[in-house]
Motif scaffolding. Structure first.
Motif, PDB file in Angstrom:
ATOM      1  N   ARG A 111      21.407 -44.533  44.778  1.00  0.00           N
ATOM      2  CA  ARG A 111      21.490 -45.389  43.604  1.00  0.00           C
ATOM      3  C   ARG A 111      20.598 -46.623  43.773  1.00  0.00           C
ATOM      4  O   ARG A 111      19.983 -47.100  42.813  1.00  0.00           O
ATOM      5  N   PHE A 112      20.519 -47.140  44.992  1.00  0.00           N
ATOM      6  CA  PHE A 112      19.665 -48.288  45.286  1.00  0.00           C
ATOM      7  C   PHE A 112      18.219 -47.967  44.934  1.00  0.00           C
ATOM      8  O   PHE A 112      17.523 -48.761  44.294  1.00  0.00           O
ATOM      9  N   ASN A 113      17.772 -46.779  45.331  1.00  0.00           N
ATOM     10  CA  ASN A 113      16.395 -46.396  45.040  1.00  0.00           C
ATOM     11  C   ASN A 113      16.173 -46.125  43.558  1.00  0.00           C
ATOM     12  O   ASN A 113      15.079 -46.371  43.035  1.00  0.00           O
ATOM     13  N   LYS A 114      17.197 -45.637  42.887  1.00  0.00           N
ATOM     14  CA  LYS A 114      17.080 -45.448  41.435  1.00  0.00           C
ATOM     15  C   LYS A 114      16.959 -46.803  40.733  1.00  0.00           C
ATOM     16  O   LYS A 114      16.168 -46.969  39.808  1.00  0.00           O
ATOM     17  N   SER A 115      17.731 -47.777  41.214  1.00  0.00           N
ATOM     18  CA  SER A 115      17.618 -49.133  40.672  1.00  0.00           C
ATOM     19  C   SER A 115      16.242 -49.716  40.986  1.00  0.00           C
ATOM     20  O   SER A 115      15.630 -50.379  40.141  1.00  0.00           O
ATOM     21  N   ALA A 116      15.758 -49.469  42.205  1.00  0.00           N
ATOM     22  CA  ALA A 116      14.442 -49.980  42.605  1.00  0.00           C
ATOM     23  C   ALA A 116      13.351 -49.426  41.697  1.00  0.00           C
ATOM     24  O   ALA A 116      12.444 -50.156  41.269  1.00  0.00           O
ATOM     25  N   GLU A 117      13.446 -48.151  41.383  1.00  0.00           N
ATOM     26  CA  GLU A 117      12.453 -47.541  40.504  1.00  0.00           C
ATOM     27  C   GLU A 117      12.439 -48.224  39.139  1.00  0.00           C
ATOM     28  O   GLU A 117      11.374 -48.506  38.585  1.00  0.00           O
ATOM     29  N   ARG A 118      13.615 -48.510  38.605  1.00  0.00           N
ATOM     30  CA  ARG A 118      13.695 -49.128  37.273  1.00  0.00           C
ATOM     31  C   ARG A 118      13.161 -50.553  37.276  1.00  0.00           C
ATOM     32  O   ARG A 118      12.584 -51.020  36.291  1.00  0.00           O
ATOM     33  N   LEU A 119      13.349 -51.280  38.390  1.00  0.00           N
ATOM     34  CA  LEU A 119      12.900 -52.680  38.483  1.00  0.00           C
ATOM     35  C   LEU A 119      11.522 -52.801  39.129  1.00  0.00           C
ATOM     36  O   LEU A 119      11.099 -53.915  39.472  1.00  0.00           O
ATOM     37  N   PRO A 134       9.897 -51.324  45.598  1.00  0.00           N
ATOM     38  CA  PRO A 134       9.606 -50.192  46.478  1.00  0.00           C
ATOM     39  C   PRO A 134      10.854 -49.410  46.865  1.00  0.00           C
ATOM     40  O   PRO A 134      11.961 -49.950  46.897  1.00  0.00           O
ATOM     41  N   GLN A 135      10.669 -48.134  47.134  1.00  0.00           N
ATOM     42  CA  GLN A 135      11.752 -47.276  47.584  1.00  0.00           C
ATOM     43  C   GLN A 135      12.018 -47.524  49.077  1.00  0.00           C
ATOM     44  O   GLN A 135      11.084 -47.582  49.883  1.00  0.00           O
ATOM     45  N   LEU A 136      13.276 -47.681  49.427  1.00  0.00           N
ATOM     46  CA  LEU A 136      13.666 -47.856  50.826  1.00  0.00           C
ATOM     47  C   LEU A 136      14.152 -46.516  51.358  1.00  0.00           C
ATOM     48  O   LEU A 136      15.043 -45.901  50.753  1.00  0.00           O
ATOM     49  N   PRO A 137      13.603 -46.022  52.464  1.00  0.00           N
ATOM     50  CA  PRO A 137      14.088 -44.750  53.004  1.00  0.00           C
ATOM     51  C   PRO A 137      15.603 -44.787  53.199  1.00  0.00           C
ATOM     52  O   PRO A 137      16.126 -45.750  53.765  1.00  0.00           O
ATOM     53  N   PRO A 138      16.331 -43.771  52.727  1.00  0.00           N
ATOM     54  CA  PRO A 138      17.790 -43.771  52.845  1.00  0.00           C
ATOM     55  C   PRO A 138      18.285 -43.967  54.272  1.00  0.00           C
ATOM     56  O   PRO A 138      19.292 -44.630  54.508  1.00  0.00           O
ATOM     57  N   GLU A 139      17.549 -43.397  55.246  1.00  0.00           N
ATOM     58  CA  GLU A 139      17.967 -43.554  56.643  1.00  0.00           C
ATOM     59  C   GLU A 139      17.851 -45.013  57.090  1.00  0.00           C
ATOM     60  O   GLU A 139      18.641 -45.486  57.916  1.00  0.00           O
ATOM     61  N   ALA A 140      16.882 -45.756  56.539  1.00  0.00           N
ATOM     62  CA  ALA A 140      16.750 -47.175  56.868  1.00  0.00           C
ATOM     63  C   ALA A 140      17.888 -47.967  56.232  1.00  0.00           C
ATOM     64  O   ALA A 140      18.406 -48.924  56.828  1.00  0.00           O
ATOM     65  N   PHE A 141      18.291 -47.578  55.024  1.00  0.00           N
ATOM     66  CA  PHE A 141      19.426 -48.216  54.350  1.00  0.00           C
ATOM     67  C   PHE A 141      20.681 -48.081  55.201  1.00  0.00           C
ATOM     68  O   PHE A 141      21.370 -49.069  55.495  1.00  0.00           O
ATOM     69  N   VAL A 142      20.988 -46.856  55.631  1.00  0.00           N
ATOM     70  CA  VAL A 142      22.200 -46.617  56.429  1.00  0.00           C
ATOM     71  C   VAL A 142      22.102 -47.304  57.785  1.00  0.00           C
ATOM     72  O   VAL A 142      23.071 -47.899  58.266  1.00  0.00           O
ATOM     73  N   GLU A 143      20.928 -47.271  58.401  1.00  0.00           N
ATOM     74  CA  GLU A 143      20.763 -47.891  59.715  1.00  0.00           C
ATOM     75  C   GLU A 143      20.928 -49.407  59.627  1.00  0.00           C
ATOM     76  O   GLU A 143      21.454 -50.040  60.551  1.00  0.00           O
ATOM     77  N   ALA A 203      24.286 -53.949  27.937  1.00  0.00           N
ATOM     78  CA  ALA A 203      23.033 -53.218  28.119  1.00  0.00           C
ATOM     79  C   ALA A 203      22.671 -52.518  26.819  1.00  0.00           C
ATOM     80  O   ALA A 203      23.492 -52.399  25.906  1.00  0.00           O
ATOM     81  N   GLY A 204      21.431 -52.040  26.734  1.00  0.00           N
ATOM     82  CA  GLY A 204      20.974 -51.319  25.557  1.00  0.00           C
ATOM     83  C   GLY A 204      20.127 -50.128  25.936  1.00  0.00           C
ATOM     84  O   GLY A 204      19.726 -49.973  27.097  1.00  0.00           O
ATOM     85  N   ARG A 205      19.851 -49.278  24.980  1.00  0.00           N
ATOM     86  CA  ARG A 205      19.035 -48.089  25.218  1.00  0.00           C
ATOM     87  C   ARG A 205      17.673 -48.474  25.779  1.00  0.00           C
ATOM     88  O   ARG A 205      17.002 -49.372  25.262  1.00  0.00           O
ATOM     89  N   GLY A 206      17.276 -47.789  26.842  1.00  0.00           N
ATOM     90  CA  GLY A 206      15.993 -48.066  27.467  1.00  0.00           C
ATOM     91  C   GLY A 206      15.986 -49.291  28.353  1.00  0.00           C
ATOM     92  O   GLY A 206      14.951 -49.636  28.937  1.00  0.00           O
ATOM     93  N   GLY A 207      17.137 -49.964  28.473  1.00  0.00           N
ATOM     94  CA  GLY A 207      17.221 -51.162  29.299  1.00  0.00           C
ATOM     95  C   GLY A 207      17.572 -50.849  30.740  1.00  0.00           C
ATOM     96  O   GLY A 207      17.242 -49.783  31.258  1.00  0.00           O
ATOM     97  N   THR A 208      18.265 -51.772  31.368  1.00  0.00           N
ATOM     98  CA  THR A 208      18.562 -51.645  32.802  1.00  0.00           C
ATOM     99  C   THR A 208      20.045 -51.348  33.063  1.00  0.00           C
ATOM    100  O   THR A 208      20.544 -51.592  34.148  1.00  0.00           O
ATOM    101  N   GLY A 209      20.753 -50.816  32.052  1.00  0.00           N
ATOM    102  CA  GLY A 209      22.193 -50.629  32.182  1.00  0.00           C
ATOM    103  C   GLY A 209      22.623 -49.788  33.365  1.00  0.00           C
ATOM    104  O   GLY A 209      23.646 -50.063  33.988  1.00  0.00           O
ATOM    105  N   GLU A 210      21.863 -48.736  33.703  1.00  0.00           N
ATOM    106  CA  GLU A 210      22.281 -47.894  34.820  1.00  0.00           C
ATOM    107  C   GLU A 210      21.695 -48.349  36.148  1.00  0.00           C
ATOM    108  O   GLU A 210      21.945 -47.727  37.181  1.00  0.00           O
ATOM    109  N   ALA A 211      20.933 -49.438  36.136  1.00  0.00           N
ATOM    110  CA  ALA A 211      20.463 -50.035  37.391  1.00  0.00           C
ATOM    111  C   ALA A 211      21.466 -51.103  37.820  1.00  0.00           C
ATOM    112  O   ALA A 211      22.111 -51.740  36.997  1.00  0.00           O
ATOM    113  N   LYS A 212      21.585 -51.277  39.138  1.00  0.00           N
ATOM    114  CA  LYS A 212      22.480 -52.317  39.642  1.00  0.00           C
ATOM    115  C   LYS A 212      21.625 -53.535  39.948  1.00  0.00           C
ATOM    116  O   LYS A 212      21.146 -53.731  41.069  1.00  0.00           O
ATOM    117  N   CYS A 213      21.416 -54.340  38.908  1.00  0.00           N
ATOM    118  CA  CYS A 213      20.574 -55.527  39.048  1.00  0.00           C
ATOM    119  C   CYS A 213      21.314 -56.743  38.503  1.00  0.00           C
ATOM    120  O   CYS A 213      22.203 -56.627  37.649  1.00  0.00           O
TER     121      CYS A 213
END
Length: 362
Positions: free
Chosen positions: A99-107, A110-119, A192-202
């Motif tokens: 979800r973090f990377n999905k939010s990053a894409e919308r904003l 950069p994408q953070l490798p999931p293994e780096a997130f967990v580590e 939030a609205g259509r096409g906005g950032t509603g599904e991003a955690k920002c």
């Protein structure tokens, strides 16, 4: 990814830490360290670098940093739980990383490798494991976030970014005994609205909800509910939680993800555990009128909200400017309480984790 360590020379004393853990509250106190990874775009290539653990403290930032002017930032929320043997575990961190990377894409971050997130979580909890509380319903709340730090006032994605994790011991989100909460129906504001950032955690989504939250508090409510006025007043979500409806015929319904609703990790876990219990799971549009009508004809058994911070909280009343909708009081055998106990049991290690949701951190 290798993390260097610069440990605090002035950590919180054992006595002071014990006093904090005796009554941690939520988001009031912070551990001694933070995890940090920097990102830089150079010659068209982005690179994560300088992964480290350092003392918790203020962030030195240029006044022209992009995050301060254009709000280019995202965050996550998850918890670390102490099990009976003293080990520390977290719940579905891979889902948070995705979800973090999905939010990053919308904003446009950069994408953070999931293994780096967990580590990063593992590294921080390993040095601050004494901060993990062991009381009933308590945990160490983990807050990963990413901010644009480049000093540049042009409107474009930043070329310098900082990823960080801080941690805070947490008690019950709403405080005291778990009991149904009252929520306020927002008709003046939209989250939030259509096409906005509603599904991003920002942060912008939460900032947009604060005026409505003040309105809720002025009307004696703990949270605010948002509708989609362009879709038959369809129920969306609370300011920081997803919402569920349990019907007397064994159905459990939650608003379908539609681009404006956050993909809650607790939400998806509740759906799985409800299905395991033989309930009929429905992700669909549910309107305010259906909510009102189902209360009137007695087919609605329960309403509850869920999220990482509060886990599951029953909703007792929806207050509106024109009156209120009162939900049935949840009994000891309610679906919300049963799933809540199972979910907490999995997280704290007292119930078998049949879905492989737990990851050990320390």
């Amino acid at each position: 990814m290798e993390f260097s360590q610069q440990l605090s020379t002035t950590p919180t004393s054992a006595e002071d830490r014990a006093a904090i853990l005796a009554n941690p509250g939520f988001g009031d106190h912070f551990t001694d360290h933070t995890a940090v990874i920097d990102w830089t775009l150079k010659d068209g290539q982005g690179q994560w670098h300088d992964a480290r653990i350092e003392p918790y403290g203020p962030i030195a930032m240029d006044p022209a940093a992009s995050v301060l002017h254009y709000g280019q930032e995202i965050f996550e929320g998850l918890k670390a739980y102490r099990h009976a043997d003293g080990s520390v575990w977290t719940f579905r961190p891979e889902a948070n990383a995705a979800r973090f990377n999905k939010s990053a894409e919308r904003l446009a971050l950069p994408q953070l490798p999931p293994e780096a997130f967990v580590e990063s979580l593992r590294q921080l909890v390993s040095v601050d494991r004494e901060w993990v509380p062991s009381g009933d319903g308590e945990a160490l709340y983990l807050r990963p976030f990413m901010i644009a730090t480049e000093a540049f006032l042009g409107v474009r994605p930043a070329h310098e970014v900082s990823y960080r994790v801080i941690a805070s011991p947490a008690g019950n989100y709403f405080g005291g005994e778990l009991k149904p909460v009252s929520i306020w129906l927002s008709t003046n504001y939209a989250r939030a609205g259509r096409g906005g950032t509603g599904e991003a955690k920002c942060g912008g989504n939460y900032a947009a909800s604060l005026a409505a939250q003040l309105e809720a508090e002025a009307n004696g409510c703990k949270q605010v509910l948002f509708l989609d006025p362009f879709n038959d007043d369809a129920v969306e979500e609370l300011g920081g939680m997803n919402v569920f409806f349990v019907f007397t015929d064994g159905r459990i319904v939650t608003p379908a993800l539609n681009g404006t609703i956050l993909h809650g990790v607790t939400r998806s876990s509740v759906l799985q555990l409800a299905q395991d219990r033989g309930l009929t799971v429905e992700e669909r549009k549910i309107t305010l009128e259906e909510w009102r009508r189902s209360v009137e004809d007695g087919t609605l058994a329960e309403v509850f909200a869920c999220g990482t911070a509060a886990v599951i909280t029953p909703i007792g009343e929806l207050k509106t400017a024109d009156g209120s909708i009162t939900s049935p009081a949840p009994g000891p055998d309610s679906v919300a309480m049963a799933i809540r106990e199972q979910l907490l049991g999995i997280q704290t290690g007292t119930v078998e984790d049949t879905h492989g949701w737990l990851t050990r951190l320390a």
